[in-house]
Design a protein around this motif. Structure first.
Motif, mmCIF file in Angstrom:
data_model
loop_
_atom_site.group_PDB
_atom_site.id
_atom_site.type_symbol
_atom_site.label_atom_id
_atom_site.label_comp_id
_atom_site.label_asym_id
_atom_site.label_seq_id
_atom_site.Cartn_x
_atom_site.Cartn_y
_atom_site.Cartn_z
ATOM 1 N N ASN A 26 0.864 -1.178 0.000
ATOM 2 C CA ASN A 26 0.000 0.000 0.000
ATOM 3 C C ASN A 26 0.905 1.234 0.000
ATOM 4 O O ASN A 26 1.740 1.396 0.885
ATOM 5 C CB ASN A 26 -0.883 -0.008 1.245
ATOM 6 C CG ASN A 26 -1.855 1.159 1.282
ATOM 7 O OD1 ASN A 26 -1.647 2.166 0.612
ATOM 8 N ND2 ASN A 26 -2.902 1.027 2.054
ATOM 9 N N TYR A 27 0.765 2.098 -1.005
ATOM 10 C CA TYR A 27 1.655 3.265 -1.089
ATOM 11 C C TYR A 27 0.958 4.569 -0.716
ATOM 12 O O TYR A 27 1.431 5.655 -1.043
ATOM 13 C CB TYR A 27 2.279 3.380 -2.479
ATOM 14 C CG TYR A 27 1.324 3.200 -3.632
ATOM 15 C CD1 TYR A 27 0.511 4.251 -4.034
ATOM 16 C CD2 TYR A 27 1.254 2.001 -4.321
ATOM 17 C CE1 TYR A 27 -0.360 4.104 -5.092
ATOM 18 C CE2 TYR A 27 0.375 1.841 -5.386
ATOM 19 C CZ TYR A 27 -0.421 2.899 -5.772
ATOM 20 O OH TYR A 27 -1.287 2.748 -6.827
ATOM 21 N N ASP A 28 -0.167 4.479 0.006
ATOM 22 C CA ASP A 28 -0.874 5.689 0.431
ATOM 23 C C ASP A 28 -0.445 6.184 1.814
ATOM 24 O O ASP A 28 -1.004 7.145 2.334
ATOM 25 C CB ASP A 28 -2.385 5.442 0.441
ATOM 26 C CG ASP A 28 -2.935 5.191 -0.962
ATOM 27 O OD1 ASP A 28 -2.350 5.730 -1.914
ATOM 28 O OD2 ASP A 28 -3.919 4.453 -1.093
ATOM 29 N N PHE A 29 0.523 5.507 2.435
ATOM 30 C CA PHE A 29 0.968 5.902 3.767
ATOM 31 C C PHE A 29 1.576 7.302 3.747
ATOM 32 O O PHE A 29 2.318 7.651 2.830
ATOM 33 C CB PHE A 29 2.006 4.916 4.301
ATOM 34 C CG PHE A 29 1.461 3.540 4.545
ATOM 35 C CD1 PHE A 29 0.566 3.313 5.577
ATOM 36 C CD2 PHE A 29 1.845 2.469 3.754
ATOM 37 C CE1 PHE A 29 0.054 2.046 5.817
ATOM 38 C CE2 PHE A 29 1.340 1.209 3.976
ATOM 39 C CZ PHE A 29 0.439 0.987 5.009
ATOM 40 N N VAL A 30 1.254 8.089 4.789
ATOM 41 C CA VAL A 30 1.800 9.442 4.906
ATOM 42 C C VAL A 30 3.023 9.402 5.811
ATOM 43 O O VAL A 30 2.963 8.913 6.946
ATOM 44 C CB VAL A 30 0.756 10.419 5.468
ATOM 45 C CG1 VAL A 30 1.360 11.813 5.624
ATOM 46 C CG2 VAL A 30 -0.459 10.470 4.549
ATOM 47 N N ASP B 20 5.035 16.534 5.313
ATOM 48 C CA ASP B 20 4.308 15.308 4.974
ATOM 49 C C ASP B 20 4.441 14.987 3.486
ATOM 50 O O ASP B 20 4.482 15.886 2.646
ATOM 51 C CB ASP B 20 2.815 15.458 5.288
ATOM 52 C CG ASP B 20 2.549 15.600 6.778
ATOM 53 O OD1 ASP B 20 3.489 15.379 7.574
ATOM 54 O OD2 ASP B 20 1.406 15.941 7.143
ATOM 55 N N GLU C 92 3.467 11.330 0.658
ATOM 56 C CA GLU C 92 3.007 9.948 0.556
ATOM 57 C C GLU C 92 4.117 9.045 0.040
ATOM 58 O O GLU C 92 4.936 9.464 -0.798
ATOM 59 C CB GLU C 92 1.792 9.843 -0.368
ATOM 60 C CG GLU C 92 0.515 10.411 0.244
ATOM 61 C CD GLU C 92 -0.723 10.057 -0.572
ATOM 62 O OE1 GLU C 92 -0.562 9.479 -1.676
ATOM 63 O OE2 GLU C 92 -1.841 10.357 -0.103
ATOM 64 N N LEU C 93 4.125 7.821 0.544
ATOM 65 C CA LEU C 93 5.108 6.841 0.103
ATOM 66 C C LEU C 93 5.096 6.682 -1.414
ATOM 67 O O LEU C 93 6.143 6.541 -2.053
ATOM 68 C CB LEU C 93 4.817 5.490 0.784
ATOM 69 C CG LEU C 93 5.651 4.284 0.351
ATOM 70 C CD1 LEU C 93 7.138 4.548 0.557
ATOM 71 C CD2 LEU C 93 5.223 3.040 1.120
ATOM 72 N N GLY C 94 3.905 6.728 -1.991
ATOM 73 C CA GLY C 94 3.769 6.544 -3.434
ATOM 74 C C GLY C 94 4.523 7.562 -4.263
ATOM 75 O O GLY C 94 4.836 7.301 -5.429
ATOM 76 N N SER C 95 4.850 8.714 -3.669
ATOM 77 C CA SER C 95 5.560 9.749 -4.425
ATOM 78 C C SER C 95 6.988 9.329 -4.752
ATOM 79 O O SER C 95 7.647 9.938 -5.601
ATOM 80 C CB SER C 95 5.572 11.068 -3.643
ATOM 81 O OG SER C 95 6.340 10.944 -2.448
ATOM 82 N N ARG D 54 3.479 9.391 9.947
ATOM 83 C CA ARG D 54 2.551 10.411 10.439
ATOM 84 C C ARG D 54 1.474 9.766 11.321
ATOM 85 O O ARG D 54 1.209 10.225 12.429
ATOM 86 C CB ARG D 54 1.911 11.137 9.246
ATOM 87 C CG ARG D 54 0.839 12.154 9.657
ATOM 88 C CD ARG D 54 1.413 13.277 10.503
ATOM 89 N NE ARG D 54 0.395 14.209 10.932
ATOM 90 C CZ ARG D 54 0.033 15.286 10.230
ATOM 91 N NH1 ARG D 54 0.611 15.541 9.081
ATOM 92 N NH2 ARG D 54 -0.889 16.082 10.691
ATOM 93 N N ASN E 286 -0.202 3.043 11.460
ATOM 94 C CA ASN E 286 0.127 2.506 10.148
ATOM 95 C C ASN E 286 1.482 1.806 10.126
ATOM 96 O O ASN E 286 1.825 1.153 9.133
ATOM 97 C CB ASN E 286 0.112 3.617 9.104
ATOM 98 C CG ASN E 286 -1.298 4.012 8.702
ATOM 99 O OD1 ASN E 286 -2.229 3.227 8.832
ATOM 100 N ND2 ASN E 286 -1.463 5.238 8.230
#
Length: 286
Positions: A65-69, A77, A79-82, A163, A167
């Protein structure tokens, strides 16, 4: 409050130690592991290092899951996905660690200096994430000094905290990374591992800190890029295919079966070509 120690559990259920240990971990909850430092686990607790082992086959190829902040050392802040879109080397650490974690990050930095084919930030990214819910951007800054990054980490490398603390369990669990607080030693027990993610966020390799070399890392990056092969680097992928990961040694080794198969194929093609040439020669002669 549960006062039964892992040591007592082993005495009562010796034959099923690992299963019971994992049950206790579930009862305490990964997110509460750091709280164990404040008295939730008795000091005679014993943790079998075997339960720290990553079950690689269960997680290789899995998409995280790459939505983690996350938060960087400045408290910003993101997101991992970045960080995806290119291979990502992920290292889990905790920032009040006095030994192994700083060494893991130092060694990774030195190893990556020896990677000549790919450039950090341009071809791949690096991410260090704290699994300690008590870490903050302030403890991260202190850790940077201990880990030898007085001038900051190189471009393409980000060190972060989570954050949303709950999570931590989801992120580490999605990759099979386990950690435990040891009251006896006053530190976290955890595997020293670098986790390679593909551009789409799939786990492609686990590389263990004590054995990894620049060549191994370069090959791991190359293989992680396999999701997006470009004409300009087809040769790199051909080279990557010539090596396979040896789980016993924790290194990449020459893919001997591939060479044997390729040799057999070439021999077969030459044999067929030779046969046609021979038949053609005799037809002309007769």
């Amino acid at each position: 409050m549960i006062k039964t120690s892992l040591y007592h559990v082993t005495a009562l259920w010796h034959g099923n130690f690992r299963a019971m240990a994992l049950m206790l971990v579930a009862m305490f909850g990964f997110s509460g592991v750091a709280v164990a430092a404040y008295g939730n686990v008795t000091k005679d607790s014993v943790v079998d290092p075997g339960i720290l082992k990553i079950e690689e086959k269960a997680f290789l190829g899995e998409k995280i899951n790459y939505d983690f902040v996350l938060q960087d050392e400045n408290g910003a802040d993101f997101e991992l996905g970045s960080l995806l879109g290119k291979p990502l080397i992920l290292a889990f650490s905790y920032y009040t660690c006095d030994g192994a974690c700083s060494v893991i990050n130092k060694n990774l930095n030195e190893t990556l200096k020896g990677v000549e084919r790919w450039e950090m930030g341009q071809d791949y990214n690096v991410l260090t994430v704290s699994f300690d819910q008590h870490d903050t951007p302030a403890t991260l800054v202190d850790f940077l000094q201990k880990a030898g990054f007085k001038d900051g980490v190189p471009s393409g490398w980000t060190m972060t905290t989570m954050r949303e603390k709950e999570n931590i369990v989801k992120l580490t669990g999605s990759m099979g990374f386990k950690f435990f607080w040891s009251p006896r030693d006053a530190l976290f027990l955890h595997p020293n591992v670098y986790i390679m993610l593909s551009p789409k966020g799939r786990v492609t390799r686990y590389l263990y800190g004590g054995t990894i070399s620049p060549v191994d890392m370069e090959l791991a990056i190359t293989k992680a890029m396999g999701e997006k092969i470009a004409a300009a680097n087809v040769i790199d992928f051909v080279v990557g295919a010539c090596y396979s990961y040896n789980y016993e040694d924790g290194k990449y080794t020459v893919n001997i079966p591939l060479f044997i198969a390729a040799g057999a194929l070439i021999f077969g093609l030459l044999l067929i070509a030779g046969s046609f040439s021979y038949m053609k020669f005799w037809r002309v002669k007769t």
